[in-house]
Scaffold this motif. Structure first.
Motif, mmCIF file in Angstrom:
data_model
loop_
_atom_site.group_PDB
_atom_site.id
_atom_site.type_symbol
_atom_site.label_atom_id
_atom_site.label_comp_id
_atom_site.label_asym_id
_atom_site.label_seq_id
_atom_site.Cartn_x
_atom_site.Cartn_y
_atom_site.Cartn_z
ATOM 1 N N GLN A 86 -9.528 -12.859 2.263
ATOM 2 C CA GLN A 86 -9.103 -11.539 1.796
ATOM 3 C C GLN A 86 -7.588 -11.366 1.954
ATOM 4 N N VAL A 87 -6.880 -12.316 1.355
ATOM 5 C CA VAL A 87 -5.426 -12.353 1.434
ATOM 6 C C VAL A 87 -4.851 -12.712 0.067
ATOM 7 N N VAL A 88 -3.764 -12.047 -0.304
ATOM 8 C CA VAL A 88 -3.023 -12.369 -1.518
ATOM 9 C C VAL A 88 -1.662 -12.933 -1.124
ATOM 10 N N SER A 89 -1.338 -14.099 -1.656
ATOM 11 C CA SER A 89 -0.012 -14.689 -1.456
ATOM 12 C C SER A 89 0.873 -14.288 -2.630
ATOM 13 N N TYR A 90 2.128 -13.940 -2.330
ATOM 14 C CA TYR A 90 3.031 -13.503 -3.391
ATOM 15 C C TYR A 90 4.460 -13.899 -3.081
ATOM 16 N N ARG A 91 5.331 -13.767 -4.068
ATOM 17 C CA ARG A 91 6.769 -13.959 -3.894
ATOM 18 C C ARG A 91 7.418 -12.585 -3.905
ATOM 19 N N ASP A 92 8.215 -12.298 -2.891
ATOM 20 C CA ASP A 92 8.843 -10.985 -2.826
ATOM 21 C C ASP A 92 10.082 -10.932 -3.727
ATOM 22 N N ALA A 93 10.799 -9.832 -3.679
ATOM 23 C CA ALA A 93 11.936 -9.626 -4.576
ATOM 24 C C ALA A 93 13.030 -10.665 -4.376
ATOM 25 N N GLN A 94 13.092 -11.275 -3.200
ATOM 26 C CA GLN A 94 14.090 -12.312 -2.919
ATOM 27 C C GLN A 94 13.548 -13.721 -3.157
ATOM 28 N N GLY A 95 12.310 -13.795 -3.654
ATOM 29 C CA GLY A 95 11.711 -15.089 -3.930
ATOM 30 C C GLY A 95 11.056 -15.748 -2.731
ATOM 31 N N LYS A 96 10.952 -15.034 -1.627
ATOM 32 C CA LYS A 96 10.340 -15.591 -0.420
ATOM 33 C C LYS A 96 8.819 -15.433 -0.463
ATOM 34 N N ALA A 97 8.123 -16.413 0.089
ATOM 35 C CA ALA A 97 6.663 -16.362 0.142
ATOM 36 C C ALA A 97 6.218 -15.359 1.198
ATOM 37 N N ALA A 98 5.196 -14.592 0.873
ATOM 38 C CA ALA A 98 4.654 -13.599 1.803
ATOM 39 C C ALA A 98 3.174 -13.408 1.505
ATOM 40 N N GLU A 99 2.490 -12.703 2.400
ATOM 41 C CA GLU A 99 1.058 -12.455 2.229
ATOM 42 C C GLU A 99 0.734 -10.985 2.468
ATOM 43 N N LEU A 100 -0.314 -10.531 1.811
ATOM 44 C CA LEU A 100 -0.876 -9.197 2.036
ATOM 45 C C LEU A 100 -2.378 -9.337 2.227
ATOM 46 N N ALA A 101 -2.877 -8.814 3.315
ATOM 47 C CA ALA A 101 -4.323 -8.775 3.532
ATOM 48 C C ALA A 101 -4.900 -7.536 2.861
ATOM 49 N N TYR A 102 -6.172 -7.583 2.557
ATOM 50 C CA TYR A 102 -6.817 -6.424 1.927
ATOM 51 C C TYR A 102 -8.261 -6.294 2.407
ATOM 52 N N ASP A 103 -8.769 -5.082 2.300
ATOM 53 C CA ASP A 103 -10.203 -4.836 2.509
ATOM 54 C C ASP A 103 -10.924 -4.718 1.170
ATOM 55 N N ARG A 104 -10.225 -4.156 0.181
ATOM 56 C CA ARG A 104 -10.708 -4.142 -1.204
ATOM 57 C C ARG A 104 -9.517 -4.476 -2.099
ATOM 58 N N ILE A 105 -9.790 -5.205 -3.164
ATOM 59 C CA ILE A 105 -8.726 -5.558 -4.096
ATOM 60 C C ILE A 105 -9.134 -5.153 -5.503
ATOM 61 N N VAL A 106 -8.184 -4.626 -6.239
ATOM 62 C CA VAL A 106 -8.385 -4.308 -7.661
ATOM 63 C C VAL A 106 -7.422 -5.185 -8.448
ATOM 64 N N LEU A 107 -7.970 -6.104 -9.221
ATOM 65 C CA LEU A 107 -7.141 -6.965 -10.048
ATOM 66 C C LEU A 107 -6.839 -6.243 -11.361
ATOM 67 N N ALA A 108 -5.559 -5.962 -11.587
ATOM 68 C CA ALA A 108 -5.118 -5.236 -12.784
ATOM 69 C C ALA A 108 -3.861 -5.900 -13.331
ATOM 70 N N SER A 109 -3.898 -7.228 -13.387
ATOM 71 C CA SER A 109 -2.696 -8.010 -13.696
ATOM 72 C C SER A 109 -2.455 -8.212 -15.181
#
Length: 400
Positions: A86-109
């Motif tokens: 239950q984790v999303v990996s992403y690149r932040d505004a500076q291009g650095k790798a980061a993660e966000l945990a979630y309990d519920r996710i809504v995919l709206a990409s």
């Protein structure tokens, strides 16, 4: 520690998901759940208008709206969804790798036009994403600086579906604005259909034919673009059309993030979802907007990749993600009424109702409605907490 509803995407589906989730949490006086939106920008790109001129203005900032309702915005690009952790990996505004945990996710990409592997396809423009639509606008505006020639004065639109027709119908006015009222312009629609407007069915076809004749649009039916270059296209039958402007409007596909969610997908890459917009077998995952294939009614009709459906899908997905976290009754997604309002440039527009697209209005009357839809109805609500949350009620019909 607060529980978290994470929404990936700030388009129509994502924005309305955030508002509707917040609405239900507010209704139940829950301050122990946070709503996060992860997207490259805190802005709604008003994609249905990208065929119009002044496209750089078709952006609605969302910062004040999110602040007003208490939605947290995270600037970044989602790269990987780990449904087990239950984790999303992403690149932040500076291009650095980061993660966000979630309990519920809504995919709206959302979705994008996927260009085929044709020779020279890089020379084509499109009106799918804002940067491409802006590139097209700058190109058209610059044509007046080129020597007068048939190639300069010709636009080829690949695809005669909804987007292709609206783009082609707007082009005569845009070309004349760039080249002068007396320019000898040509706008040619290349379409695989056997008759004009075949993709939209028989209902609006006569209006499309009438508009094409009045606007001077040419159609190449039963045809495909086989190759593109800087000065035009070659069709599958060998015909060459000289054109400095080629616009690609076919081949839309859902975000590739859908491939990271275990579940069944349709031919467009959309995830099949249940009546609550939950991905079957994934209790924590909801999908909405252009990445969701949902039943709109009990008659076998399914949601389309359009803002008309994305708005209602978003209101339902966010609500139901929050409902599943709170343990309250979800609201079944239903969108029984379906309409189309096709912009036909200076000719006007055509408005239809029902999945069989029965014509209700044409020309100026329909054009007035289209302008209201494009300039008012599809924009975000004002940055007022009470009004914005009220507007996110999933039971409000998008089309009355």
């Amino acid at each position: 520690m607060k529980q978290r509803i994470l929404i990936i995407g700030a388009g129509f589906g994502g924005m309305w998901s955030a508002l509707s989730a917040t609405r239900l949490l507010d209704k139940h006086n829950r301050n122990d759940v946070e709503v996060l939106v992860l997207a490259p920008q805190a802005e709604l790109h008003v994609r249905p208008r990208f065929y119009e001129p002044d496209v750089h203005r078709m952006v609605a900032p969302l910062n004040k709206l999110f602040d007003a309702v208490g939605v947290t915005f995270v600037k970044g690009m989602a790269e990987h969804i780990d449904v087990e952790r239950q984790v999303v990996s992403y690149r932040d505004a500076q291009g650095k790798a980061a993660e966000l945990a979630y309990d519920r996710i809504v995919l709206a990409s959302g979705s994008k036009v996927v260009r085929p592997a044709l020779a020279g396809i890089e020379h084509a423009f499109d009106v799918d994403q804002l940067d491409e639509a802006v590139r097209l606008e700058r190109h058209v505006s610059s044509l007046g600086a080129r020597p007068d020639s048939p190639s300069r004065n010709t636009v080829v639109v690949a695809g005669g579906g909804f987007t292709g027709i609206e783009t082609a119908a707007e082009m005569p006015a845009r070309l004349r604005a760039a080249l002068g009222e007396n320019a000898n312009i040509r706008v040619i629609v290349v379409d695989r259909g056997r008759e004009i407007g075949a993709a939209l069915g028989e209902g609006p076809r006569s209006a499309i034919v009438s508009a094409s004749e009045e606007l001077g649009l040419e159609w190449r039916l039963n045809s495909l673009v086989a190759a593109v270059d800087e000065r035009g296209v070659i069709l599958a039958d060998g015909e060459r059309i000289d054109a400095d402007t080629v616009i690609w409007t076919v081949g839309v596909r859902a975000s590739s993030l859908t491939e990271q969610i275990p579940g069944e997908r349709d031919d467009y890459g959309r995830l099949y979802v249940d009546d609550n917009l939950q991905v079957p077998g994934q209790k924590d995952v909801f999908a909405t907007g252009d990445v969701a294939n949902a039943a709109t009614d009990g008659n076998g009709n399914r949601s389309l990749m359009s803002c008309q459906h994305a708005i209602a899908l978003g209101r339902s997905a966010g609500n139901n993600a929050a409902a599943s976290l709170l343990g309250v009754q979800p609201t079944t997604y239903r969108q029984a009424k379906y309409v189309t309002c096709l912009d036909l440039g200076a000719w006007g527009a055509v408005f239809t109702e029902g999945w069989d697209r029965q014509v209700q209005m044409v020309r100026d009357e329909a054009k007035s409605l289209k302008q209201q839809i494009n300039s008012v109805w599809i924009y975000p609500p004002a940055a007022d907490r009470s009004a914005a949350l009220a507007a996110a009620d999933p039971l409000i019909p998008v089309v009355a």
